[in-house]
Write an enzyme that holds these catalytic residues in place. Structure first.
Site, PDB file in Angstrom:
ATOM      1  N   HIS A  51      69.900 -79.563 120.282  1.00 17.35           N
ATOM      2  CA  HIS A  51      70.322 -78.390 119.707  1.00 17.35           C
ATOM      3  C   HIS A  51      72.015 -78.028 120.039  1.00 17.35           C
ATOM      4  O   HIS A  51      72.061 -78.338 121.175  1.00 17.35           O
ATOM      5  CB  HIS A  51      69.664 -77.349 119.683  1.00 17.35           C
ATOM      6  CG  HIS A  51      68.031 -77.460 119.546  1.00 17.35           C
ATOM      7  ND1 HIS A  51      67.474 -76.968 118.474  1.00 17.35           N
ATOM      8  CD2 HIS A  51      67.272 -78.040 120.159  1.00 17.35           C
ATOM      9  CE1 HIS A  51      66.105 -76.942 118.809  1.00 17.35           C
ATOM     10  NE2 HIS A  51      66.039 -77.615 119.629  1.00 17.35           N
ATOM     11  N   TYR A  52      72.805 -77.509 119.158  1.00 21.19           N
ATOM     12  CA  TYR A  52      73.871 -76.804 119.583  1.00 21.19           C
ATOM     13  C   TYR A  52      73.386 -75.244 119.412  1.00 21.19           C
ATOM     14  O   TYR A  52      72.705 -74.709 118.473  1.00 21.19           O
ATOM     15  CB  TYR A  52      74.993 -77.003 118.928  1.00 21.19           C
ATOM     16  CG  TYR A  52      75.079 -76.818 117.625  1.00 21.19           C
ATOM     17  CD1 TYR A  52      74.591 -75.541 116.849  1.00 21.19           C
ATOM     18  CD2 TYR A  52      75.802 -77.849 116.613  1.00 21.19           C
ATOM     19  CE1 TYR A  52      74.762 -75.476 115.429  1.00 21.19           C
ATOM     20  CE2 TYR A  52      76.112 -77.573 115.273  1.00 21.19           C
ATOM     21  CZ  TYR A  52      75.459 -76.287 114.518  1.00 21.19           C
ATOM     22  OH  TYR A  52      75.604 -76.227 113.298  1.00 21.19           O
ATOM     23  N   THR A  53      74.088 -74.516 120.214  1.00 20.28           N
ATOM     24  CA  THR A  53      73.692 -72.885 120.219  1.00 20.28           C
ATOM     25  C   THR A  53      74.376 -72.349 118.782  1.00 20.28           C
ATOM     26  O   THR A  53      73.429 -71.378 118.399  1.00 20.28           O
ATOM     27  CB  THR A  53      74.145 -72.153 121.483  1.00 20.28           C
ATOM     28  OG1 THR A  53      75.947 -72.430 121.253  1.00 20.28           O
ATOM     29  CG2 THR A  53      73.846 -72.868 122.594  1.00 20.28           C
ATOM     30  N   GLU A 116      69.464 -76.916 124.674  1.00 17.53           N
ATOM     31  CA  GLU A 116      70.498 -76.018 123.675  1.00 17.53           C
ATOM     32  C   GLU A 116      71.848 -76.477 124.392  1.00 17.53           C
ATOM     33  O   GLU A 116      72.218 -76.451 125.606  1.00 17.53           O
ATOM     34  CB  GLU A 116      70.268 -74.844 123.934  1.00 17.53           C
ATOM     35  CG  GLU A 116      69.169 -74.041 122.913  1.00 17.53           C
ATOM     36  CD  GLU A 116      69.663 -74.082 121.833  1.00 17.53           C
ATOM     37  OE1 GLU A 116      70.680 -74.266 121.231  1.00 17.53           O
ATOM     38  OE2 GLU A 116      68.594 -73.816 120.693  1.00 17.53           O
ATOM     39  N   HIS A 158      67.913 -81.443 115.896  1.00 11.85           N
ATOM     40  CA  HIS A 158      67.104 -80.364 115.443  1.00 11.85           C
ATOM     41  C   HIS A 158      67.070 -80.563 113.810  1.00 11.85           C
ATOM     42  O   HIS A 158      66.131 -80.161 113.347  1.00 11.85           O
ATOM     43  CB  HIS A 158      67.824 -79.074 115.677  1.00 11.85           C
ATOM     44  CG  HIS A 158      66.740 -77.815 115.462  1.00 11.85           C
ATOM     45  ND1 HIS A 158      67.467 -76.526 115.401  1.00 11.85           N
ATOM     46  CD2 HIS A 158      65.690 -77.537 114.933  1.00 11.85           C
ATOM     47  CE1 HIS A 158      66.364 -75.406 115.160  1.00 11.85           C
ATOM     48  NE2 HIS A 158      65.508 -76.492 114.926  1.00 11.85           N
ATOM     49  N   ASP A 168      72.083 -78.790 113.270  1.00 14.41           N
ATOM     50  CA  ASP A 168      72.290 -79.003 114.504  1.00 14.41           C
ATOM     51  C   ASP A 168      71.808 -80.240 115.035  1.00 14.41           C
ATOM     52  O   ASP A 168      70.631 -80.731 114.826  1.00 14.41           O
ATOM     53  CB  ASP A 168      72.364 -77.946 115.435  1.00 14.41           C
ATOM     54  CG  ASP A 168      70.873 -77.299 115.701  1.00 14.41           C
ATOM     55  OD1 ASP A 168      70.466 -77.181 114.396  1.00 14.41           O
ATOM     56  OD2 ASP A 168      70.447 -77.108 116.835  1.00 14.41           O
TER      57      ASP A 168
END
Length: 272
Positions: A51-53, A116, A158, A168
């Site tokens: 994921h990215y935040t 993350e 994700h 993401d």
């Protein structure tokens, strides 16, 4: 590995990080018990989700993942400088994937480990991931995949498990670099050229065949011969991961060829 699961589940903050690439534990309360498809406890993770935040400040994203009000978490958090924290024991079910699907799995949280990666994401202009962050994430992923025997075809974005709902870690994430480093699968996409393509609004047997290929790879797509909004989201998710040069949800020849090659690579990885 069973000892890791049982001890971490019994006392999540008592031991050090599960991975040697995490500096320390920064515990999140947002986790539960992993469950098998039949509802019994003890599911072993066999999938890795990146994921990215999607938040402008990494520290705020970290606090949100550790806030009981948020009802979200991940197993690991990687800062821009590569500093890595463990938030949830690997043996526990972190709440990172949400409503999702892959290869018949609908409780992705129970069968996956989530990472993350601090990055503002598309809302922040999708900046490049710093080299130090990528190096740290690759080391962490390789370690997790080796210890849990996670197959390359189950290292996913994700956006792969929740197409349309999530985008993401985005088209700038270096999936090819990760595959070359032993994490995930990659095939070279052919150049984008003209020719026959499929897009929203079309229907028929060729669209049904396209849907069947995406379903074989693992995407949650109905095989009904209708190129609708949901299939468009699946095509875009696939492009973000494996054909990032152009993400438009249109199944052009480059996208379809990449899909076919990836299916062949997936079958080869499963037989290896």
């Amino acid at each position: 590995m069973d000892e890791i699961v049982s001890s971490a589940a019994a006392n999540p903050a008592s031991a050090g990080p599960d991975s040697r690439f995490a500096a320390k534990i920064f515990p999140s309360p947002n986790h539960g018990e992993r469950k098998n498809p039949d509802g019994t406890p003890g599911r072993r993770p066999d999938m890795l989700i990146l994921h990215y935040t999607g938040m402008p400040v990494a520290g705020e994203a970290l606090q949100w993942l550790c806030n009981p009000v948020s009802q979200v978490s991940s197993h690991y958090f990687v800062f821009e400088n590569g500093h890595t924290l463990q938030l949830v024991p690997e043996g526990r079910r972190a709440w990172h994937a949400g409503a999702s699907h892959w290869a018949g799995e609908t409780d992705i949280n129970s069968c996956s480990i989530g990472i993350e990666i601090a990055n503002p994401g598309h809302p922040g202009g999708l900046p490049d991931f710093p080299d130090a962050q990528i190096a740290a994430t690759l080391n962490l992923c390789r370690d997790i995949c080796e210890r849990w025997s996670i197959p390359p075809e189950r290292v996913l974005a994700h956006s792969d498990v929740a197409p349309g709902r999530k985008i993401d870690p985005g088209e700038k994430f270096p999936w090819r670099h990760f595959a070359e480093g032993g994490v995930g699968l990659w095939t070279e996409a052919p150049p984008i050229r003209g020719g026959r393509f499929f897009a929203r609004g079309e229907s028929g047997q060729p669209v049904e065949a396209l849907q069947a290929m995406f379903a074989m790879l693992g995407y949650g797509v109905a095989v009904d011969g209708v190129f609708d909004e949901k299939l468009e989201a699946v095509v875009a998710a696939f492009q973000r991961h494996w054909r990032p040069e152009k993400v438009d949800g249109v199944a052009d020849s480059s996208t379809i060829t990449t899909l076919r090659d990836l299916l062949a690579a997936t079958q080869g990885a499963r037989m290896a």
